[in-house]
Design a protein around this motif. Structure first.
Motif, PDB file in Angstrom:
ATOM      1  N   ASP A   1     -12.231   2.114   3.159  1.00 45.87           N
ATOM      2  CA  ASP A   1     -12.776   2.084   1.794  1.00 45.87           C
ATOM      3  C   ASP A   1     -12.044   1.078   0.909  1.00 45.87           C
ATOM      4  O   ASP A   1     -12.603   0.579  -0.070  1.00 45.87           O
ATOM      5  CB  ASP A   1     -12.658   3.470   1.151  1.00 45.87           C
ATOM      6  CG  ASP A   1     -13.455   4.522   1.903  1.00 45.87           C
ATOM      7  OD1 ASP A   1     -14.587   4.214   2.317  1.00 45.87           O
ATOM      8  OD2 ASP A   1     -12.944   5.643   2.082  1.00 45.87           O
ATOM      9  N   HIS A   2     -10.756   0.824   1.222  1.00 47.40           N
ATOM     10  CA  HIS A   2      -9.923   0.044   0.306  1.00 47.40           C
ATOM     11  C   HIS A   2      -9.576  -1.348   0.826  1.00 47.40           C
ATOM     12  O   HIS A   2      -8.719  -2.013   0.254  1.00 47.40           O
ATOM     13  CB  HIS A   2      -8.642   0.824  -0.018  1.00 47.40           C
ATOM     14  CG  HIS A   2      -8.890   2.062  -0.806  1.00 47.40           C
ATOM     15  ND1 HIS A   2      -9.189   3.269  -0.209  1.00 47.40           N
ATOM     16  CD2 HIS A   2      -8.926   2.283  -2.142  1.00 47.40           C
ATOM     17  CE1 HIS A   2      -9.385   4.185  -1.147  1.00 47.40           C
ATOM     18  NE2 HIS A   2      -9.239   3.625  -2.316  1.00 47.40           N
ATOM     19  N   ARG A   3     -10.249  -1.794   1.890  1.00 47.47           N
ATOM     20  CA  ARG A   3      -9.919  -3.105   2.454  1.00 47.47           C
ATOM     21  C   ARG A   3     -10.089  -4.212   1.413  1.00 47.47           C
ATOM     22  O   ARG A   3      -9.245  -5.118   1.297  1.00 47.47           O
ATOM     23  CB  ARG A   3     -10.807  -3.370   3.675  1.00 47.47           C
ATOM     24  CG  ARG A   3     -10.522  -4.680   4.355  1.00 47.47           C
ATOM     25  CD  ARG A   3     -11.408  -4.856   5.575  1.00 47.47           C
ATOM     26  NE  ARG A   3     -10.950  -4.065   6.710  1.00 47.47           N
ATOM     27  CZ  ARG A   3     -11.687  -3.825   7.790  1.00 47.47           C
ATOM     28  NH1 ARG A   3     -12.933  -4.280   7.847  1.00 47.47           N
ATOM     29  NH2 ARG A   3     -11.203  -3.129   8.794  1.00 47.47           N
TER      30      ARG A   3
ATOM     31  N   ASP B   1      -9.213   3.907   6.310  1.00 47.73           N
ATOM     32  CA  ASP B   1      -8.010   3.376   5.664  1.00 47.73           C
ATOM     33  C   ASP B   1      -6.753   3.837   6.381  1.00 47.73           C
ATOM     34  O   ASP B   1      -5.803   3.066   6.547  1.00 47.73           O
ATOM     35  CB  ASP B   1      -7.945   3.834   4.203  1.00 47.73           C
ATOM     36  CG  ASP B   1      -8.794   2.977   3.288  1.00 47.73           C
ATOM     37  OD1 ASP B   1      -8.717   1.743   3.390  1.00 47.73           O
ATOM     38  OD2 ASP B   1      -9.545   3.534   2.478  1.00 47.73           O
TER      39      ASP B   1
ATOM     40  N   ILE C   1      -6.682   9.110   1.140  1.00 49.58           N
ATOM     41  CA  ILE C   1      -7.439   8.118   1.901  1.00 49.58           C
ATOM     42  C   ILE C   1      -8.133   8.793   3.078  1.00 49.58           C
ATOM     43  O   ILE C   1      -7.695   9.834   3.568  1.00 49.58           O
ATOM     44  CB  ILE C   1      -6.554   6.958   2.396  1.00 49.58           C
ATOM     45  CG1 ILE C   1      -5.366   7.473   3.210  1.00 49.58           C
ATOM     46  CG2 ILE C   1      -6.100   6.098   1.231  1.00 49.58           C
ATOM     47  CD1 ILE C   1      -4.565   6.368   3.887  1.00 49.58           C
TER      48      ILE C   1
ATOM     49  N   LEU D   1      -9.695  -4.030  -1.652  1.00 55.15           N
ATOM     50  CA  LEU D   1      -8.772  -3.875  -2.781  1.00 55.15           C
ATOM     51  C   LEU D   1      -7.336  -4.238  -2.431  1.00 55.15           C
ATOM     52  O   LEU D   1      -6.453  -4.171  -3.281  1.00 55.15           O
ATOM     53  CB  LEU D   1      -8.807  -2.423  -3.287  1.00 55.15           C
ATOM     54  CG  LEU D   1     -10.108  -1.985  -3.960  1.00 55.15           C
ATOM     55  CD1 LEU D   1     -10.140  -0.474  -4.103  1.00 55.15           C
ATOM     56  CD2 LEU D   1     -10.256  -2.654  -5.325  1.00 55.15           C
ATOM     57  N   ARG D   2      -7.109  -4.633  -1.180  1.00 53.47           N
ATOM     58  CA  ARG D   2      -5.741  -4.842  -0.731  1.00 53.47           C
ATOM     59  C   ARG D   2      -5.004  -5.899  -1.561  1.00 53.47           C
ATOM     60  O   ARG D   2      -3.831  -5.729  -1.892  1.00 53.47           O
ATOM     61  CB  ARG D   2      -5.740  -5.223   0.751  1.00 53.47           C
ATOM     62  CG  ARG D   2      -5.820  -4.044   1.723  1.00 53.47           C
ATOM     63  CD  ARG D   2      -4.503  -3.286   1.786  1.00 53.47           C
ATOM     64  NE  ARG D   2      -3.421  -4.193   2.096  1.00 53.47           N
ATOM     65  CZ  ARG D   2      -3.169  -4.672   3.303  1.00 53.47           C
ATOM     66  NH1 ARG D   2      -3.926  -4.328   4.334  1.00 53.47           N
ATOM     67  NH2 ARG D   2      -2.160  -5.505   3.494  1.00 53.47           N
TER      68      ARG D   2
ATOM     69  N   TRP E   1       1.611   2.102  -3.547  1.00 56.67           N
ATOM     70  CA  TRP E   1       0.382   2.621  -4.169  1.00 56.67           C
ATOM     71  C   TRP E   1       0.146   4.082  -3.782  1.00 56.67           C
ATOM     72  O   TRP E   1      -0.083   4.936  -4.655  1.00 56.67           O
ATOM     73  CB  TRP E   1      -0.799   1.743  -3.741  1.00 56.67           C
ATOM     74  CG  TRP E   1      -2.157   2.289  -4.063  1.00 56.67           C
ATOM     75  CD1 TRP E   1      -2.648   2.569  -5.306  1.00 56.67           C
ATOM     76  CD2 TRP E   1      -3.189   2.629  -3.132  1.00 56.67           C
ATOM     77  NE1 TRP E   1      -3.940   3.065  -5.200  1.00 56.67           N
ATOM     78  CE2 TRP E   1      -4.291   3.106  -3.888  1.00 56.67           C
ATOM     79  CE3 TRP E   1      -3.308   2.552  -1.746  1.00 56.67           C
ATOM     80  CZ2 TRP E   1      -5.487   3.521  -3.279  1.00 56.67           C
ATOM     81  CZ3 TRP E   1      -4.500   2.953  -1.156  1.00 56.67           C
ATOM     82  CH2 TRP E   1      -5.564   3.447  -1.919  1.00 56.67           C
TER      83      TRP E   1
ATOM     84  N   THR F   1       0.832  -1.209   0.000  1.00 50.57           N
ATOM     85  CA  THR F   1       0.000   0.000   0.000  1.00 50.57           C
ATOM     86  C   THR F   1       0.864   1.257   0.000  1.00 50.57           C
ATOM     87  O   THR F   1       0.451   2.297  -0.521  1.00 50.57           O
ATOM     88  CB  THR F   1      -0.959   0.032   1.205  1.00 50.57           C
ATOM     89  OG1 THR F   1      -0.221  -0.174   2.415  1.00 50.57           O
ATOM     90  CG2 THR F   1      -2.032  -1.032   1.075  1.00 50.57           C
TER      91      THR F   1
ATOM     92  N   HIS G   1      -2.917   8.949  -4.113  1.00 46.60           N
ATOM     93  CA  HIS G   1      -4.351   8.788  -3.845  1.00 46.60           C
ATOM     94  C   HIS G   1      -4.680   9.184  -2.408  1.00 46.60           C
ATOM     95  O   HIS G   1      -4.028   8.731  -1.467  1.00 46.60           O
ATOM     96  CB  HIS G   1      -4.763   7.334  -4.085  1.00 46.60           C
ATOM     97  CG  HIS G   1      -6.244   7.125  -4.095  1.00 46.60           C
ATOM     98  ND1 HIS G   1      -7.022   7.328  -5.210  1.00 46.60           N
ATOM     99  CD2 HIS G   1      -7.099   6.756  -3.104  1.00 46.60           C
ATOM    100  CE1 HIS G   1      -8.287   7.080  -4.918  1.00 46.60           C
ATOM    101  NE2 HIS G   1      -8.366   6.735  -3.650  1.00 46.60           N
TER     102      HIS G   1
ATOM    103  N   TRP H   1     -11.123  -0.095 -10.939  1.00 45.05           N
ATOM    104  CA  TRP H   1     -10.088   0.437 -10.045  1.00 45.05           C
ATOM    105  C   TRP H   1      -8.722   0.438 -10.744  1.00 45.05           C
ATOM    106  O   TRP H   1      -7.986   1.426 -10.687  1.00 45.05           O
ATOM    107  CB  TRP H   1     -10.017  -0.398  -8.757  1.00 45.05           C
ATOM    108  CG  TRP H   1      -8.863   0.031  -7.900  1.00 45.05           C
ATOM    109  CD1 TRP H   1      -8.844   1.064  -7.023  1.00 45.05           C
ATOM    110  CD2 TRP H   1      -7.549  -0.537  -7.897  1.00 45.05           C
ATOM    111  NE1 TRP H   1      -7.601   1.180  -6.463  1.00 45.05           N
ATOM    112  CE2 TRP H   1      -6.779   0.215  -6.980  1.00 45.05           C
ATOM    113  CE3 TRP H   1      -6.944  -1.601  -8.574  1.00 45.05           C
ATOM    114  CZ2 TRP H   1      -5.443  -0.069  -6.726  1.00 45.05           C
ATOM    115  CZ3 TRP H   1      -5.613  -1.886  -8.323  1.00 45.05           C
ATOM    116  CH2 TRP H   1      -4.871  -1.128  -7.415  1.00 45.05           C
TER     117      TRP H   1
ATOM    118  N   ILE I   1      -4.085  -4.262  -4.829  1.00 45.44           N
ATOM    119  CA  ILE I   1      -3.004  -3.288  -4.627  1.00 45.44           C
ATOM    120  C   ILE I   1      -1.675  -4.008  -4.468  1.00 45.44           C
ATOM    121  O   ILE I   1      -0.687  -3.667  -5.122  1.00 45.44           O
ATOM    122  CB  ILE I   1      -3.304  -2.411  -3.391  1.00 45.44           C
ATOM    123  CG1 ILE I   1      -4.476  -1.465  -3.684  1.00 45.44           C
ATOM    124  CG2 ILE I   1      -2.068  -1.613  -2.982  1.00 45.44           C
ATOM    125  CD1 ILE I   1      -4.992  -0.717  -2.457  1.00 45.44           C
TER     126      ILE I   1
END
Length: 372
Positions: free
Chosen positions: A236-238, A187, A183, A240-241, A175, A172, A181, A267, A244
């Motif tokens: 919000d991004h859990r 997050d 957060i 998507l880990r 990223w 992360t 980005h 995404w 990522i």
């Protein structure tokens, strides 16, 4: 409020300081510029923290950003990038002083011997992350918006960004560093960039209690915050880990972009579109920075970043600098059409990247040689 515990300040009201019992309270007071840091503000913050570290009557410090009536909150939107642009084109040595003193301040905050509490309401970006990530207690609200957006101006995530982004889980950190980005609170807490969540509706009451309530000990100051803490929102991004980590764990920026291009999710398309707007050279420098920083102490990371930022403005001086060009496109001409050189990631060579990591100073002459 004047107090014998407050040193003389130089920033003409851009930093406000007050003492309530054992608490030193700092307000960033440049709301029209989203509390972006000037060199004078950095010097005042350093003077205050050094004085309060040595003062037994001060047992804790809290820092917040001044708000604007009817406008979204901002803790601190970063450094004064228009100053960077003007100083770089003019050959102004104050630019060198800015980064040396800012990074020394970041180190001072991380090593501060007393509880330092950052009320990170609203925008917390760049230099704002630098003066909050070292806090003992990082307080977020539903309005908190954290980012290291430096690649957007042809820079890299400095102010210790290599150190704290490198500690984020999985990839992360890469990223956040490459895309810039933003957060939110959920997050940020899950990624280790925040500690506790307070609803913004409760914040005025909290600030009032810090400013005017009885503050008799460091423990009481911390308790004043903790008794108002709420359950943080779901990240919000859990979900998507895994994506990522898969993409941003690739060996190079070119490989990361190829990996994203092979993923048809919305995404991944958005992340790839973001990277295509960034300076290819500075993305390659940034990836190398974050990965090197994982093996470095904070002090060594800040020394590396001081080398890098010097190279950003001096490897190609003046308007030829990727950073000067990036600031021009975003904040000066505002055409949002930076002319990156090289324009394609395929044309960035290892030698171009390596040049940024060659220190212009010997170890004893380094401007941050005294960081422990």
């Amino acid at each position: 409020m004047t107090s014998p515990l407050i040193p003389q300040l130089q920033s003409e009201g851009q930093i406000l300081a007050e003492v309530n019992g054992c608490l030193g309270l700092i307000t960033l007071n440049r709301p029209q510029a989203l509390n972006a840091l000037s060199l004078a503000m950095i010097r005042d913050l350093t003077a205050l923290l050094k004085a309060w570290a040595a003062e037994p009557a001060i047992q804790a410090v809290a820092i917040l950003g001044q708000g604007r009536e009817g406008k979204p909150a901002a803790f601190c939107a970063g450094g004064d990038i228009r100053f960077f642009h003007q100083a770089a084109l003019a050959g102004d040595t104050a630019l060198e002083d800015f980064f040396t003193e800012e990074y020394a301040l970041n180190h001072l905050i991380h090593r501060f011997p007393k509880p330092y509490i950052a009320l990170m309401d609203g925008v917390v970006m760049g230099g704002g992350m630098g003066i909050s990530q070292g806090a003992r207690l990082r307080v977020l609200t539903e309005h908190s918006k954290l980012a290291m957006p430096e690649t957007n101006i042809g820079l890299f995530p400095d102010v210790g960004g290599g150190f704290f982004l490198g500690q984020c889980p999985g990839h992360t950190g890469e990223w956040l560093a490459l895309t810039g980005h933003p957060i939110a609170a959920g997050d940020a807490i899950e990624m280790g960039l925040g500690d506790v969540y307070v609803q913004s509706s409760v914040l005025p009451e909290l600030i009032q209690a810090l400013r005017q309530g009885p503050q008799t000990s460091a423990e009481h100051v911390v308790a004043t915050v903790m008794e108002r803490v709420d359950l943080a929102p779901t990240p919000d991004h859990r979900e998507l880990r895994q994506q990522i980590d898969r993409h941003f764990g690739a060996a190079s920026v070119e490989a990361i972009m190829a990996s994203l291009a092979a993923d048809d999710s919305e995404w991944a398309r958005h992340a790839l579109a973001t990277l295509r707007k960034r300076s290819p050279l500075m993305m390659a420098v940034t990836l190398e920075q974050v990965r090197r920083a994982r093996t470095l102490s904070l002090a060594d990371d800040l020394r590396m970043e001081r080398d890098l930022v010097h190279r950003c403005f001096h490897l190609r001086p003046g308007a030829a600098s990727e950073t000067v060009e990036g600031i021009r496109a975003l904040a000066v001409d505002k055409d949002h059409a930076p002319r990156w050189n090289p324009s394609r990631i395929e044309d960035v060579t290892p030698e171009m990247v390596a040049a940024f990591f060659q220190s212009p100073w010997s170890a004893q002459d380094h401007p941050l040689s005294d960081l422990a």
